[in-house]
Design a protein around this motif. Sequence first.
Motif, short mmCIF file in Angstrom:
data_model
loop_
_atom_site.label_atom_id
_atom_site.label_comp_id
_atom_site.label_asym_id
_atom_site.label_seq_id
_atom_site.Cartn_x
_atom_site.Cartn_y
_atom_site.Cartn_z
N ASN A 1 -53.74 -60.12 -20.64
CA ASN A 1 -53.37 -60.99 -21.76
C ASN A 1 -51.86 -60.86 -21.94
N THR B 1 -53.92 -64.57 -19.72
CA THR B 1 -54.70 -65.25 -20.76
C THR B 1 -53.85 -65.38 -22.03
N LEU B 2 -53.94 -66.55 -22.66
CA LEU B 2 -53.06 -66.90 -23.79
C LEU B 2 -53.87 -67.19 -25.06
N GLY B 3 -54.99 -66.49 -25.23
CA GLY B 3 -55.81 -66.72 -26.43
C GLY B 3 -56.29 -68.16 -26.49
N SER B 4 -56.17 -68.78 -27.67
CA SER B 4 -56.71 -70.14 -27.85
C SER B 4 -55.96 -71.17 -27.00
N GLY C 1 -55.39 -70.89 -23.80
CA GLY C 1 -55.93 -70.95 -22.45
C GLY C 1 -55.35 -69.88 -21.56
N PHE D 1 -60.79 -74.41 -24.51
CA PHE D 1 -61.53 -75.39 -25.32
C PHE D 1 -61.25 -75.14 -26.79
N VAL E 1 -62.43 -74.75 -30.32
CA VAL E 1 -63.65 -74.44 -31.08
C VAL E 1 -63.24 -73.78 -32.38
N ALA F 1 -63.14 -70.67 -34.19
CA ALA F 1 -63.32 -69.26 -33.86
C ALA F 1 -63.79 -68.47 -35.08
N ALA G 1 -63.42 -61.82 -26.30
CA ALA G 1 -63.07 -63.12 -25.67
C ALA G 1 -62.61 -62.86 -24.24
N PHE H 1 -64.39 -63.92 -20.72
CA PHE H 1 -63.62 -64.71 -19.76
C PHE H 1 -63.69 -64.07 -18.37
N HIS I 1 -63.36 -70.36 -19.45
CA HIS I 1 -62.92 -70.82 -20.76
C HIS I 1 -64.12 -71.21 -21.63
N ALA J 1 -65.95 -68.09 -22.82
CA ALA J 1 -65.19 -67.38 -23.85
C ALA J 1 -65.14 -68.18 -25.15
N ALA J 2 -65.07 -69.51 -25.02
CA ALA J 2 -65.05 -70.35 -26.22
C ALA J 2 -66.36 -70.20 -27.01
N VAL K 1 -66.29 -66.83 -28.89
CA VAL K 1 -65.47 -66.70 -30.10
C VAL K 1 -66.08 -67.44 -31.31
P1 ADP Z 1 -58.05 -60.82 -24.95
O1 ADP Z 1 -59.32 -60.95 -25.72
O2 ADP Z 1 -58.20 -59.98 -23.72
O3 ADP Z 1 -56.83 -60.48 -25.76
P2 ADP Z 1 -57.23 -63.62 -24.98
O4 ADP Z 1 -57.11 -63.54 -26.46
O5 ADP Z 1 -56.03 -64.06 -24.23
O6 ADP Z 1 -57.76 -62.29 -24.31
O7 ADP Z 1 -58.43 -64.65 -24.69
C1 ADP Z 1 -59.08 -64.72 -23.43
C2 ADP Z 1 -59.70 -66.09 -23.27
O8 ADP Z 1 -60.66 -66.31 -24.32
C3 ADP Z 1 -58.75 -67.27 -23.37
O9 ADP Z 1 -58.12 -67.54 -22.13
C4 ADP Z 1 -59.71 -68.38 -23.81
O10 ADP Z 1 -60.49 -68.82 -22.71
C5 ADP Z 1 -60.66 -67.65 -24.75
N1 ADP Z 1 -60.23 -67.71 -26.16
C6 ADP Z 1 -59.61 -66.73 -26.89
N2 ADP Z 1 -59.39 -67.12 -28.16
C7 ADP Z 1 -59.87 -68.38 -28.26
C8 ADP Z 1 -59.96 -69.35 -29.32
N3 ADP Z 1 -59.49 -69.08 -30.56
N4 ADP Z 1 -60.54 -70.54 -29.05
C9 ADP Z 1 -61.03 -70.83 -27.82
N5 ADP Z 1 -60.98 -69.97 -26.77
C10 ADP Z 1 -60.42 -68.76 -26.98
#
Ligand code: ADP
Length: 305
Positions: free
Chosen positions: A186, A222-225, A227, A242, A244, A246, A252, A256, A278, A281-282, A285
């Motif tokens: 991440n 990975t960039l959280g929401s 992508g 996607f 959604v 959360a 998440a 993924f 994605h 993980a969507a 969350v």
């Molecule tokens: P970690 O949980 O390891 O910190 P991230 O926060 O980067 O990783 O999230 C990993 C993946 O989870 C993302 O690439 C995305 O597919 C999904 N994801 C995370 N947060 C959201 C969100 N708020 N809405 C939709 N998908 C999410």
Amino acid sequence: MQKGKLVVLGSINADHILNIEHFPRPGETVLGQQYKVAFGGKGANQAVAAGRSGADISFIACVGQDDIGERIRQQLSSDSINTQAIEAIDGETTGVALIFVNQEGENVIGISAGANAAVTPDYLSKHQKLIEDADALLMQLESPLETVMAAAQLARKHNTQVILNPAPARELPDDLLANIDVITPNETEAEKLTGITIKDDASAQRAAEVLHQKGIKTVLITLGSRGVWLSQNQQGKTIPGFKVKAVDTIAAGDTFNGALVTALLEGTEINAAVRFAHAAAAIAVTREGAQPSVPWRKEIDSFLQ
Ligand code: ADP
């Protein structure tokens, strides 16, 4: 459909979660509200995500010789995971995370590695045939680093693809990175590994370049929401996630990773594999908790329709 074999090597924890008004100060006792025990550990969460999303998976891990360890093993079996390489270690307790969650939703966590520390290079060699015969090995950094390094080296020798989710964040030796095929940090983990703060496309690509230079072909930040940033052959791009609503983003990243590897082992090309991950993980969350939030294959397929 012909699918490849997956081995996950990683941690198993029992998470003890207590909701509390405020965190206790030294010497203070605070009466908590809701208390629950949930099964966690990054290794187990990712194994569950792989099992539920349809992988042919074995899990190399250790639990303690205690009641909760046995319950976790049974739960993992019912999540379509081959648990033959999960041993109960004499005199050890199952790994534990003690988690306080305050009213603001912040948490403080203390961890006891317990039996996870018994996943040593010797333990690995007892189960090494699984890695030799597998098509992919998925690992995280909650197991002893020397074991992660030995496993990556063994996998490389036997043409088993190595996917590393470098969590929790830490710096890593070049010897390990040289044996990794796909890495999935991440933003925090990418910064720790490369020294580059991810704030836009250019910095994401600079971080990816550092990892390519260490010998890793596929970098997925990975960039959280938002992508992921995917970089291959020195070229990077965003693959959006996607949208959604959360509820909590616990696990998440674990979901993924488990789903990504499942798709790759079905021969799915990388862009479509990321889309599948994605989706998984969507869904996760939108639900509470770690393992309870991880979706089954049917749910992922219908989300994508
Ligand atoms: P970690 O949980 O390891 O910190 P991230 O926060 O980067 O990783 O999230 C990993 C993946 O989870 C993302 O690439 C995305 O597919 C999904 N994801 C995370 N947060 C959201 C969100 N708020 N809405 C939709 N998908 C999410």
